[in-house]
Write an enzyme that holds these catalytic residues in place. Structure first.
Site, mmCIF file in Angstrom:
data_model
loop_
_atom_site.group_PDB
_atom_site.id
_atom_site.type_symbol
_atom_site.label_atom_id
_atom_site.label_comp_id
_atom_site.label_asym_id
_atom_site.label_seq_id
_atom_site.Cartn_x
_atom_site.Cartn_y
_atom_site.Cartn_z
ATOM 1 N N LYS A 35 39.989 24.685 10.879
ATOM 2 C CA LYS A 35 38.945 23.021 11.474
ATOM 3 C C LYS A 35 40.495 22.155 10.430
ATOM 4 O O LYS A 35 40.579 21.042 11.173
ATOM 5 C CB LYS A 35 37.884 22.920 10.935
ATOM 6 C CG LYS A 35 36.836 24.371 11.909
ATOM 7 C CD LYS A 35 35.239 23.158 11.834
ATOM 8 C CE LYS A 35 34.639 23.164 10.512
ATOM 9 N NZ LYS A 35 34.859 25.058 9.505
ATOM 10 N N ARG A 39 26.658 19.078 11.085
ATOM 11 C CA ARG A 39 26.559 21.033 10.316
ATOM 12 C C ARG A 39 25.635 21.320 11.100
ATOM 13 O O ARG A 39 24.966 22.452 10.379
ATOM 14 C CB ARG A 39 26.817 20.333 8.995
ATOM 15 C CG ARG A 39 27.027 21.469 8.798
ATOM 16 C CD ARG A 39 28.307 21.697 7.639
ATOM 17 N NE ARG A 39 29.044 22.394 6.966
ATOM 18 C CZ ARG A 39 30.200 21.956 6.838
ATOM 19 N NH1 ARG A 39 30.860 21.058 6.984
ATOM 20 N NH2 ARG A 39 30.968 22.895 5.231
ATOM 21 N N ARG A 50 43.466 31.520 1.242
ATOM 22 C CA ARG A 50 43.192 29.907 0.714
ATOM 23 C C ARG A 50 42.758 29.907 -0.649
ATOM 24 O O ARG A 50 43.344 29.564 -1.240
ATOM 25 C CB ARG A 50 42.182 29.230 1.367
ATOM 26 C CG ARG A 50 42.545 28.236 1.319
ATOM 27 C CD ARG A 50 41.744 27.638 2.546
ATOM 28 N NE ARG A 50 40.451 27.399 2.501
ATOM 29 C CZ ARG A 50 39.563 26.793 3.292
ATOM 30 N NH1 ARG A 50 39.677 26.362 4.241
ATOM 31 N NH2 ARG A 50 38.137 26.822 3.158
ATOM 32 N N ARG A 63 39.380 24.687 -4.319
ATOM 33 C CA ARG A 63 38.319 24.568 -4.134
ATOM 34 C C ARG A 63 37.695 24.671 -4.617
ATOM 35 O O ARG A 63 37.488 26.664 -4.863
ATOM 36 C CB ARG A 63 38.309 24.139 -2.299
ATOM 37 C CG ARG A 63 38.850 23.445 -2.585
ATOM 38 C CD ARG A 63 38.733 23.588 0.193
ATOM 39 N NE ARG A 63 37.305 24.063 -0.341
ATOM 40 C CZ ARG A 63 36.330 23.758 1.229
ATOM 41 N NH1 ARG A 63 37.621 23.764 2.088
ATOM 42 N NH2 ARG A 63 35.405 24.124 1.124
ATOM 43 N N ARG A 102 28.462 30.115 2.728
ATOM 44 C CA ARG A 102 28.237 29.407 3.672
ATOM 45 C C ARG A 102 28.494 29.655 4.414
ATOM 46 O O ARG A 102 28.349 28.808 6.315
ATOM 47 C CB ARG A 102 30.798 28.223 3.025
ATOM 48 C CG ARG A 102 30.068 27.717 1.809
ATOM 49 C CD ARG A 102 31.191 27.024 1.270
ATOM 50 N NE ARG A 102 32.329 26.477 2.090
ATOM 51 C CZ ARG A 102 34.018 27.221 1.762
ATOM 52 N NH1 ARG A 102 34.448 28.257 0.754
ATOM 53 N NH2 ARG A 102 34.912 26.569 2.892
#
Ligand code: AMP
Length: 192
Positions: free
Chosen positions: A13, A88, A127, A136, A147
């Site tokens: 995204k 969300r 990532r 992160r 998540r």
């Protein structure tokens, strides 16, 4: 043009929202980025959000509504914006409908990036290893599982919430990044 981007964590995204921002000259609103910035700057919002985000839970709807309501009033949103990470859940979607109807705005399109969940684990772990400077706190397998659970339980129902929208666009997110970008661009060009 106002566009909502839907898809699970790791679907791409952020990458695609940045592409849309540049191609359509609209603002990119990432609630995740805004919250991470608040955490980094240790603002009141950041202090409230930090632990919740590190666990992979969702930050409170009221805080998000305030954040988004302020953000879309910015000058850079005059030409439109892409929402990445908001709404969300259904409560946030209903709040968004309300603020849009009060301000005479419309959602021009919803773009769902459709991916096979089996690749997300691999994407998030790579990532986490690449992202050294902007690492992160929530890019690790345990938090990813949380998540994804939040996504399935809270966010995926938005697919049916928005499915009646006249411009509900599903993009195959399993293709490479440039093909995904091209598909999104071609679809959004039809909305202009
Ligand atoms: P993201 O970068 O979109 O994956 O968001 C990272 C984290 O920020 C999420 O796991 C949530 O803790 C928080 N967050 C971002 N957007 C929202 C939202 N719309 N509602 C609640 N929490 C959010």
């Amino acid at each position: 043009m106002i566009v909502i981007l839907l898809g699970p964590p790791g679907a791409g995204k952020g990458t695609q929202a940045a592409f849309i921002k540049n191609n359509f000259n609209i603002a990119h609103i990432s609630t995740g980025d805004m919250l991470r910035e608040a955490v980094k700057n240790e603002t009141e919002l950041g202090l409230m959000a930090k632990d919740v985000m590190e666990r992979g839970d969702l930050v409170s709807d009221d805080l998000l509504l305030k954040l988004i309501n302020e953000r879309i009033k910015n000058k850079d949103c005059e030409n439109g914006f892409i929402l990445d990470g908001y709404p969300r859940n259904q409560k946030q979607a209903a709040s968004l409908d309300e603020i849009f109807s009060q301000s005479g705005k419309n959602i021009d399109g919803i773009v769902q990036i459709d991916v096979d969940f089996s690749i997300l684990e691999k994407r998030i772990t790579s990532r986490a290893s690449e992202n050294n400077s902007e690492k992160r706190a929530d890019d690790n397998l345990d938090v990813l599982k949380k998540r994804l659970k939040e996504y399935v339980e809270q966010t995926e129902p938005l697919v049916s919430y928005y499915s009646d929208h006249k411009n509900y666009i599903v993009i195959n997110g399993m293709n490479n990044i440039s093909k995904v970008s091209e598909d999104i661009k071609n679809n959004l060009n039809k909305l202009k």
